[in-house]
Motif scaffolding. Structure first.
Motif, PDB file in Angstrom:
ATOM      1  N   SER A  20     -27.785  76.149  14.396  1.00  0.00           N
ATOM      2  CA  SER A  20     -26.763  77.540  15.108  1.00  0.00           C
ATOM      3  C   SER A  20     -27.010  77.427  13.040  1.00  0.00           C
ATOM      4  CB  SER A  20     -25.349  77.909  15.099  1.00  0.00           C
ATOM      5  OG  SER A  20     -24.678  78.503  15.125  1.00  0.00           O
ATOM      6  N   GLU A  21     -26.836  76.479  12.394  1.00  0.00           N
ATOM      7  CA  GLU A  21     -25.817  76.545  10.935  1.00  0.00           C
ATOM      8  C   GLU A  21     -27.306  77.111   9.793  1.00  0.00           C
ATOM      9  OE1 GLU A  21     -22.367  73.661  10.123  1.00  0.00           O
ATOM     10  OE2 GLU A  21     -24.277  73.099   9.715  1.00  0.00           O
ATOM     11  N   GLU A  22     -28.511  76.475  10.594  1.00  0.00           N
ATOM     12  CA  GLU A  22     -29.399  77.212  10.637  1.00  0.00           C
ATOM     13  C   GLU A  22     -29.691  78.184   9.911  1.00  0.00           C
ATOM     14  OE1 GLU A  22     -31.210  75.137   7.438  1.00  0.00           O
ATOM     15  OE2 GLU A  22     -30.015  73.037   7.333  1.00  0.00           O
ATOM     16  N   ILE A  23     -29.627  78.477  11.310  1.00  0.00           N
ATOM     17  CA  ILE A  23     -30.686  79.755  11.861  1.00  0.00           C
ATOM     18  C   ILE A  23     -29.774  81.130  10.863  1.00  0.00           C
ATOM     19  CG2 ILE A  23     -30.700  81.354  12.787  1.00  0.00           C
ATOM     20  CD1 ILE A  23     -31.053  79.286  14.967  1.00  0.00           C
ATOM     21  N   GLU A  24     -28.279  80.545  10.891  1.00  0.00           N
ATOM     22  CA  GLU A  24     -27.184  81.565  10.272  1.00  0.00           C
ATOM     23  C   GLU A  24     -27.760  81.957   8.270  1.00  0.00           C
ATOM     24  OE1 GLU A  24     -22.956  79.691  10.477  1.00  0.00           O
ATOM     25  OE2 GLU A  24     -23.322  80.270  13.369  1.00  0.00           O
ATOM     26  N   PHE A  25     -28.149  80.064   7.717  1.00  0.00           N
ATOM     27  CA  PHE A  25     -28.111  80.099   6.495  1.00  0.00           C
ATOM     28  C   PHE A  25     -29.958  81.170   6.268  1.00  0.00           C
ATOM     29  CE2 PHE A  25     -30.887  78.421   3.524  1.00  0.00           C
ATOM     30  CZ  PHE A  25     -30.108  78.350   2.344  1.00  0.00           C
ATOM     31  N   CYS A  26     -30.618  81.204   7.269  1.00  0.00           N
ATOM     32  CA  CYS A  26     -31.975  82.319   7.169  1.00  0.00           C
ATOM     33  C   CYS A  26     -30.951  83.348   7.137  1.00  0.00           C
ATOM     34  CB  CYS A  26     -32.861  82.208   8.064  1.00  0.00           C
ATOM     35  SG  CYS A  26     -33.645  80.474   8.492  1.00  0.00           S
ATOM     36  N   ILE A  27     -30.202  83.673   8.169  1.00  0.00           N
ATOM     37  CA  ILE A  27     -29.551  85.010   8.067  1.00  0.00           C
ATOM     38  C   ILE A  27     -29.288  86.047   6.615  1.00  0.00           C
ATOM     39  CG2 ILE A  27     -28.290  86.691   9.182  1.00  0.00           C
ATOM     40  CD1 ILE A  27     -29.119  85.091  11.735  1.00  0.00           C
ATOM     41  N   ALA A  28     -28.619  84.421   6.914  1.00  0.00           N
ATOM     42  CA  ALA A  28     -28.025  85.499   4.715  1.00  0.00           C
ATOM     43  C   ALA A  28     -28.303  84.954   4.089  1.00  0.00           C
ATOM     44  CB  ALA A  28     -26.777  83.968   4.621  1.00  0.00           C
ATOM     45  N   SER A  29     -29.761  84.043   4.110  1.00  0.00           N
ATOM     46  CA  SER A  29     -30.542  84.796   2.737  1.00  0.00           C
ATOM     47  C   SER A  29     -31.793  85.518   2.940  1.00  0.00           C
ATOM     48  CB  SER A  29     -31.521  83.128   3.105  1.00  0.00           C
ATOM     49  OG  SER A  29     -31.548  82.201   2.963  1.00  0.00           O
ATOM     50  N   LEU A  30     -31.787  86.267   3.747  1.00  0.00           N
ATOM     51  CA  LEU A  30     -32.758  87.578   3.865  1.00  0.00           C
ATOM     52  C   LEU A  30     -31.772  88.350   3.434  1.00  0.00           C
ATOM     53  CD1 LEU A  30     -34.098  87.348   7.475  1.00  0.00           C
ATOM     54  CD2 LEU A  30     -35.655  87.775   5.062  1.00  0.00           C
ATOM     55  N   LYS A  31     -30.019  88.601   4.031  1.00  0.00           N
ATOM     56  CA  LYS A  31     -29.162  89.308   3.357  1.00  0.00           C
ATOM     57  C   LYS A  31     -28.849  89.190   1.914  1.00  0.00           C
ATOM     58  CE  LYS A  31     -27.393  90.290   7.935  1.00  0.00           C
ATOM     59  NZ  LYS A  31     -26.374  90.482   8.422  1.00  0.00           N
ATOM     60  N   ASN A  32     -28.304  88.140   1.062  1.00  0.00           N
ATOM     61  CA  ASN A  32     -28.092  88.111   0.123  1.00  0.00           C
ATOM     62  C   ASN A  32     -28.891  87.612  -1.403  1.00  0.00           C
ATOM     63  OD1 ASN A  32     -25.567  89.232   1.698  1.00  0.00           O
ATOM     64  ND2 ASN A  32     -25.632  86.733   2.310  1.00  0.00           N
ATOM     65  N   THR A  33     -30.088  87.191  -1.012  1.00  0.00           N
ATOM     66  CA  THR A  33     -30.745  85.955  -1.521  1.00  0.00           C
ATOM     67  C   THR A  33     -32.040  87.360  -2.217  1.00  0.00           C
ATOM     68  OG1 THR A  33     -30.219  84.395  -0.603  1.00  0.00           O
ATOM     69  CG2 THR A  33     -30.992  84.464  -2.322  1.00  0.00           C
ATOM     70  N   ASN A  34     -32.185  86.794  -3.581  1.00  0.00           N
ATOM     71  CA  ASN A  34     -33.594  87.403  -3.683  1.00  0.00           C
ATOM     72  C   ASN A  34     -34.590  86.756  -2.763  1.00  0.00           C
ATOM     73  OD1 ASN A  34     -36.722  86.320  -5.614  1.00  0.00           O
ATOM     74  ND2 ASN A  34     -35.885  87.740  -6.877  1.00  0.00           N
ATOM     75  N   LEU A  35     -34.992  88.279  -2.447  1.00  0.00           N
ATOM     76  CA  LEU A  35     -36.526  88.782  -0.652  1.00  0.00           C
ATOM     77  C   LEU A  35     -37.014  87.520  -1.778  1.00  0.00           C
ATOM     78  CD1 LEU A  35     -38.313  89.256   0.449  1.00  0.00           C
ATOM     79  CD2 LEU A  35     -39.220  90.423  -0.699  1.00  0.00           C
ATOM     80  N   HIS A  36     -37.723  86.445  -2.865  1.00  0.00           N
ATOM     81  CA  HIS A  36     -38.869  84.908  -2.823  1.00  0.00           C
ATOM     82  C   HIS A  36     -37.760  84.213  -2.762  1.00  0.00           C
ATOM     83  CE1 HIS A  36     -41.796  88.139  -3.821  1.00  0.00           C
ATOM     84  NE2 HIS A  36     -41.668  88.726  -4.618  1.00  0.00           N
ATOM     85  N   GLU A  37     -36.771  84.129  -3.595  1.00  0.00           N
ATOM     86  CA  GLU A  37     -35.708  82.890  -3.052  1.00  0.00           C
ATOM     87  C   GLU A  37     -35.642  82.674  -1.419  1.00  0.00           C
ATOM     88  OE1 GLU A  37     -32.496  82.889  -5.034  1.00  0.00           O
ATOM     89  OE2 GLU A  37     -33.585  83.011  -7.336  1.00  0.00           O
ATOM     90  N   ALA A  38     -35.371  83.640  -0.893  1.00  0.00           N
ATOM     91  CA  ALA A  38     -35.022  83.947   0.666  1.00  0.00           C
ATOM     92  C   ALA A  38     -36.148  83.275   1.033  1.00  0.00           C
ATOM     93  CB  ALA A  38     -34.718  84.988   0.998  1.00  0.00           C
ATOM     94  N   VAL A  39     -37.457  83.287   1.144  1.00  0.00           N
ATOM     95  CA  VAL A  39     -38.124  83.086   1.530  1.00  0.00           C
ATOM     96  C   VAL A  39     -39.236  81.527   1.719  1.00  0.00           C
ATOM     97  CG1 VAL A  39     -40.891  83.283   1.493  1.00  0.00           C
ATOM     98  CG2 VAL A  39     -39.957  85.610   2.101  1.00  0.00           C
TER      99      VAL A  39
END
Length: 298
Positions: A20-39
């Protein structure tokens, strides 16, 4: 919490929390992080989720294991094209830092410009398709429902031993294959096995924190050698592709020479590091892990 199994939790509870934490982290990255860092961060989380599934493969059963592994594998592959372009630029940065004093200042400029142009075009295309804002986000939202509760019934941590032994054994075999037939595919396969072992050791840290952290760090070092070599190999392929149009043949020859020299260095470092990481027989590793579990977990 963190990416590790916790002694104070039931095994099933730990697994569900980590997923759950890893999936939530992925969702948060998509919403809050620079695109290339998020990927980049998302692809790392996907590897961690697959390593977790491999650790509990026997307990999950082959059907459920494949369902989880294939879902996260395919999602990672969909992100590969844009991540690879960023990785190419990062690899050129490493080459520039390593060899910059021996070549002219603007040597890498033209190739970086080609890559940036291609990445900007792909990013624009994906955003127009709402690939990140809708499609990938929907995939992770669905994964929150489908892949955070895994059918693990055992309360005995020893259930992980077959999965850990298999990961270790396959890494040992991949090492031998890589140096027996040193092509990019074999080193890439070894890299994947080393990364799975690294993540699995991170999960097991609470068995003996000081020992497992040190062991995991050494495997991580191996994975970094192999990861940098892999990035060199995919850059080598990219330079030979129709997308790259460098007019200066001498520049292209020099680029390939730099890649070859650095790859040879990394593979020599990896061979020594790998020999240390895989010094024990898989059966001995399994036996030792069982003793740790019986002494300091169950």
């Amino acid at each position: 919490m963190s990416y590790k199994l916790e002694k104070q939790e039931e095994l099933k509870e730990s697994i569900s929390r980590i997923a759950s934490e890893e999936i939530e982290f992925c969702i948060a990255s998509l919403k809050n992080t620079n695109l290339h860092e998020a990927v980049h961060e998302i692809r790392k989380s996907l590897k961690k989720l697959r390593a977790l599934a491999r650790l509990f493969r026997d307990e999950l059963g082959e059907k459920k294991y494949k369902e989880i592994n294939i879902f996260f594998r395919d999602l990672g592959q969909e992100l590969s094209p844009i991540r690879d372009l960023t990785a190419h630029m990062e690899t050129i940065g490493i080459l520039q830092e390593r060899y910059g004093d021996h070549i002219y200042v603007k040597f890498f400029n033209s190739i970086v410009q080609e890559l940036e142009k291609e990445r900007d075009s792909l990013e624009k295309e994906l955003k127009e398709k709402k690939f990140f804002s809708e499609y990938i986000l929907d995939q992770f939202t669905g994964a929150q429902e489908e892949f955070t509760e895994w059918p693990v019934k055992s309360t005995d941590l020893a259930v992980v031993l077959p999965g850990l032994k298999l990961t270790y054994e396959r890494g040992m075999d991949a090492l031998e294959e890589a140096y027996a037939q040193p092509d990019a595919a074999n080193f890439h396969e070894w890299r994947k096995r080393a990364k799975y072992l690294w993540h699995q050791l991170q999960l097991m840290e609470q068995l003996w924190p000081q020992f497992f952290k040190t062991w995991a760090d050494e495997v991580h070092k191996l994975a970094d050698f192999l990861g940098d070599d892999h990035d060199l190999m995919i850059l080598h392929e990219k330079l030979n592709s129709p997308e790259i149009q460098l007019k200066d043949e001498k520049q292209m020859e020099m680029l390939h020479a730099l890649i070859k020299e650095y790859s040879e260095h990394l593979r020599a470092e990896a061979e020594l590091q790998g020999s240390l990481v895989y010094a024990e027989k898989p059966k001995a590793i399994k036996k030792r892990m069982l003793k740790y579990i019986r002494t300091n977990w169950n």
